[in-house]
Scaffold this active site. Structure first.
Site, PDB file in Angstrom:
ATOM      1  N   THR A  11       0.644  -1.143  -0.060  1.00 27.79           N
ATOM      2  CA  THR A  11      -0.220  -0.070   0.028  1.00 27.79           C
ATOM      3  C   THR A  11       0.993   1.235   0.015  1.00 27.79           C
ATOM      4  O   THR A  11       0.388   2.305  -0.136  1.00 27.79           O
ATOM      5  CB  THR A  11      -0.828   0.276   1.224  1.00 27.79           C
ATOM      6  OG1 THR A  11      -0.029   0.024   2.359  1.00 27.79           O
ATOM      7  CG2 THR A  11      -2.033  -1.041   1.169  1.00 27.79           C
ATOM      8  N   VAL A  14       5.938   3.016  -3.292  1.00 29.57           N
ATOM      9  CA  VAL A  14       6.980   2.130  -4.141  1.00 29.57           C
ATOM     10  C   VAL A  14       5.890   0.868  -4.491  1.00 29.57           C
ATOM     11  O   VAL A  14       5.939   0.140  -5.446  1.00 29.57           O
ATOM     12  CB  VAL A  14       8.060   1.900  -3.460  1.00 29.57           C
ATOM     13  CG1 VAL A  14       8.852   0.489  -4.249  1.00 29.57           C
ATOM     14  CG2 VAL A  14       9.086   2.983  -3.361  1.00 29.57           C
ATOM     15  N   ARG A  99      21.750  -4.439   2.313  1.00 30.79           N
ATOM     16  CA  ARG A  99      22.423  -4.071   1.072  1.00 30.79           C
ATOM     17  C   ARG A  99      23.788  -4.556   1.244  1.00 30.79           C
ATOM     18  O   ARG A  99      24.496  -4.999   0.247  1.00 30.79           O
ATOM     19  CB  ARG A  99      22.161  -2.870   0.790  1.00 30.79           C
ATOM     20  CG  ARG A  99      20.753  -2.458  -0.139  1.00 30.79           C
ATOM     21  CD  ARG A  99      20.806  -1.042  -0.295  1.00 30.79           C
ATOM     22  NE  ARG A  99      19.504  -0.926  -0.642  1.00 30.79           N
ATOM     23  CZ  ARG A  99      18.841   0.391  -0.419  1.00 30.79           C
ATOM     24  NH1 ARG A  99      19.616   1.392   0.124  1.00 30.79           N
ATOM     25  NH2 ARG A  99      17.600   0.643  -0.470  1.00 30.79           N
ATOM     26  N   CYS A 128      18.071   4.279  -4.413  1.00 32.88           N
ATOM     27  CA  CYS A 128      17.527   4.984  -5.387  1.00 32.88           C
ATOM     28  C   CYS A 128      18.728   5.905  -6.374  1.00 32.88           C
ATOM     29  O   CYS A 128      18.789   5.838  -7.428  1.00 32.88           O
ATOM     30  CB  CYS A 128      16.290   5.708  -5.528  1.00 32.88           C
ATOM     31  SG  CYS A 128      16.152   6.663  -4.069  1.00 32.88           S
ATOM     32  N   SER A 158       9.683  12.419  -2.985  1.00 32.87           N
ATOM     33  CA  SER A 158       9.157  11.163  -2.573  1.00 32.87           C
ATOM     34  C   SER A 158       9.983   9.827  -2.353  1.00 32.87           C
ATOM     35  O   SER A 158       9.506   8.907  -1.906  1.00 32.87           O
ATOM     36  CB  SER A 158       8.513  10.827  -4.306  1.00 32.87           C
ATOM     37  OG  SER A 158       9.382  10.797  -5.192  1.00 32.87           O
ATOM     38  N   GLY A 159      11.294  10.326  -2.087  1.00 30.67           N
ATOM     39  CA  GLY A 159      12.415   9.394  -2.022  1.00 30.67           C
ATOM     40  C   GLY A 159      12.254   9.097  -0.461  1.00 30.67           C
ATOM     41  O   GLY A 159      12.491   8.136   0.255  1.00 30.67           O
ATOM     42  N   LYS A 212      26.011   5.611   1.088  1.00 33.92           N
ATOM     43  CA  LYS A 212      25.469   4.453   0.420  1.00 33.92           C
ATOM     44  C   LYS A 212      25.971   4.693  -1.285  1.00 33.92           C
ATOM     45  O   LYS A 212      26.319   3.693  -1.652  1.00 33.92           O
ATOM     46  CB  LYS A 212      23.984   4.547   0.223  1.00 33.92           C
ATOM     47  CG  LYS A 212      23.294   4.236   1.478  1.00 33.92           C
ATOM     48  CD  LYS A 212      22.018   4.635   1.379  1.00 33.92           C
ATOM     49  CE  LYS A 212      21.307   4.188   2.892  1.00 33.92           C
ATOM     50  NZ  LYS A 212      19.620   4.750   2.945  1.00 33.92           N
ATOM     51  N   ARG A 234      18.293  17.401  -1.095  1.00 33.38           N
ATOM     52  CA  ARG A 234      16.856  17.414  -1.494  1.00 33.38           C
ATOM     53  C   ARG A 234      16.432  18.477  -1.932  1.00 33.38           C
ATOM     54  O   ARG A 234      16.670  19.719  -1.759  1.00 33.38           O
ATOM     55  CB  ARG A 234      16.102  17.135   0.028  1.00 33.38           C
ATOM     56  CG  ARG A 234      14.725  16.982  -0.063  1.00 33.38           C
ATOM     57  CD  ARG A 234      14.332  15.467  -0.424  1.00 33.38           C
ATOM     58  NE  ARG A 234      14.790  14.439   0.542  1.00 33.38           N
ATOM     59  CZ  ARG A 234      15.012  13.108   0.396  1.00 33.38           C
ATOM     60  NH1 ARG A 234      14.647  12.570  -0.855  1.00 33.38           N
ATOM     61  NH2 ARG A 234      15.258  12.270   1.047  1.00 33.38           N
ATOM     62  N   HIS A 241      14.680  11.749  -9.456  1.00 34.01           N
ATOM     63  CA  HIS A 241      15.999  12.182  -8.852  1.00 34.01           C
ATOM     64  C   HIS A 241      16.983  12.537  -9.933  1.00 34.01           C
ATOM     65  O   HIS A 241      16.947  11.966 -11.153  1.00 34.01           O
ATOM     66  CB  HIS A 241      16.758  11.063  -8.162  1.00 34.01           C
ATOM     67  CG  HIS A 241      16.179  10.787  -6.753  1.00 34.01           C
ATOM     68  ND1 HIS A 241      15.364  11.521  -6.039  1.00 34.01           N
ATOM     69  CD2 HIS A 241      16.760   9.592  -6.001  1.00 34.01           C
ATOM     70  CE1 HIS A 241      15.104  10.827  -4.983  1.00 34.01           C
ATOM     71  NE2 HIS A 241      15.918   9.879  -4.811  1.00 34.01           N
ATOM     72  N   ASN A 314      12.719   7.962  -9.297  1.00 30.57           N
ATOM     73  CA  ASN A 314      13.170   7.475  -8.311  1.00 30.57           C
ATOM     74  C   ASN A 314      12.405   6.087  -7.519  1.00 30.57           C
ATOM     75  O   ASN A 314      12.658   5.089  -6.916  1.00 30.57           O
ATOM     76  CB  ASN A 314      13.370   8.306  -7.196  1.00 30.57           C
ATOM     77  CG  ASN A 314      12.435   9.326  -6.756  1.00 30.57           C
ATOM     78  OD1 ASN A 314      11.735   9.945  -7.563  1.00 30.57           O
ATOM     79  ND2 ASN A 314      11.900   9.100  -5.738  1.00 30.57           N
TER      80      ASN A 314
HETATM   81  C1  2RA Z   1      15.824   9.176  -0.540  1.00 29.91           C
HETATM   82  N1  2RA Z   1      17.402   7.687  -1.490  1.00 29.91           N
HETATM   83  O1  2RA Z   1      15.575   9.879  -1.903  1.00 29.91           O
HETATM   84  C2  2RA Z   1      16.468   8.128  -0.235  1.00 29.91           C
HETATM   85  C3  2RA Z   1      15.238   6.905  -0.292  1.00 29.91           C
HETATM   86  N2  2RA Z   1      15.885   5.663  -0.439  1.00 29.91           N
HETATM   87  O2  2RA Z   1      15.435   9.725   0.553  1.00 29.91           O
END
Ligand code: 2RA
Length: 336
Positions: A11, A14, A99, A128, A158-159, A212, A234, A241, A314
């Site tokens: 729900t 993603v 990961r 992402c 939305s990440g 990451k 951000r 992205h 993303n």
């Molecule tokens: C973000 N990369 O954009 C992260 C989500 N996994 O916040």
């Protein structure tokens, strides 16, 4: 053919695209089971003309499940994946929790498909920001071996999940009437602003999101010598992205060679015509599965460098699409 496929987190932002991709790519399985934590369990989801009730994610939920695609927060994945594996399922996990576990392959199907062959029940999909960069780097790495990457990201709200986009709307609306919406999901108001922090401090002034990009890139390419210097930001964009990437290769590449390599790689679309104002932008990539590259040019400050711009949805290649492609690959392998 797999008997039962389960989607955990169906729900969420993603999870919804996972369901759309399962239908679009027509994955071969007989039964679909949807699972979620307490908050969403019991709700109903439409899939292929049917209504499916979302079950509770709890021990016992994976008996008779063959394959799982999971899109949950790290702590949820840490908890459920071990019992899902014990109950006999293979888990394709989109969270960050597994990961970097040496027993867990980290997979981008266009880049390291062979990695699906060796696992202990859990396979991970990368973050992402890493995924789109590594897809774009892969053809250059294969042809000329990458030594160093300097990347700045422009990451969509939305990440951070559905709450990120709600906060973007609230923040922009408040700013337009001269008010400040108190931020909850992000560290600062995101409306008409940029926030050069994604995640928390991790290493030597770099954030968890930035590290990451370093660790996951090396793991996917199987090359610990690749140097990556990331800055993750951000931006007030809902989906898609963007990344400004400077790559140094061992063997020099011309712009024409780089374009040819990008064009010859599955999953990359080149949009590169500065004179006609053509380059990838998040609003054009929203809802698409490819990784888009443009503004491809020589690094005029040092030899062996190529600079380019890269955009991808993303929630798709950066999350749902990649996970569904991993599941598809698993299914193909098992039917051999
Ligand atoms: C973000 N990369 O954009 C992260 C989500 N996994 O916040």
């Amino acid at each position: 053919m797999y008997e039962t496929l389960a989607v955990v987190g169906a729900t969420g932002a993603v999870g919804r695209i996972v369901l759309e991709q399962l239908q679009k790519r027509d994955l071969p399985f007989r039964k679909l089971k949807l699972l979620a934590s307490q908050r969403s369990a019991g709700s109903e989801v439409r899939y292929a003309g049917e209504t499916i009730k979302v079950g509770l994610l709890e021990p016992g939920a994976f008996n008779n499940v063959d394959l799982v695609i999971a899109s949950t927060p790290d702590e949820v994945s840490a908890d459920f994946a071990p019992y899902a594996v014990k109950e006999g399922a293979v888990v394709v996990d989109e969270s960050g929790y597994w990961r970097m576990d040496p027993k867990v392959p980290l997979i981008i199907p266009e880049v390291n498909p062979e990695a699906v062959d060796k696992h202990d029940g859990i396979l991970a999909s990368p973050n992402c920001s890493t995924t789109q960069m590594v897809v774009a780097l892969a053809p250059l790495h294969r042809a000329a071996r990458i030594r160093r990457v300097v990347v700045s990201t422009y990451q969509a709200t939305s990440g951070a999940g559905l709450s990120g986009n709600v906060e973007l709307n609230d923040s922009v609306r408040s700013a337009l009437v001269g008010k400040t919406h108190p931020p909850k999901t992000f560290q600062h108001p995101i409306g008409f602003n940029l926030i050069p922090q994604i995640g928390s401090h991790k290493y030597e002034g770099y954030t968890s999101e930035e590290m990451k990009m370093v660790y996951e890139t090396r793991k996917i390419f199987g090359d610990d010598e690749i140097q990556v210097c990331p800055t993750c930001v951000r931006v007030p964009v809902a989906t898609g992205h963007s990344e400004s990437i400077l790559v140094e290769t061992e063997k020099p590449l011309s712009v024409e060679e780089a374009i040819e390599l990008f064009n010859g790689f599955d999953g990359i679309t080149v949009v590169d015509d500065l004179a006609n104002m053509q380059y990838p932008m998040p609003r054009d990539c929203d809802g698409k599965d490819d990784v888009f590259v443009g503004r491809i040019r020589k690094d005029i400050s040092s030899p062996n460098g190529i600079a380019f711009w890269c955009v991808s949805d993303n929630l798709r290649k950066g999350a749902a699409t990649n996970a569904v492609q991993i599941a598809e690959l698993m299914m193909k392998q098992s039917s051999k």
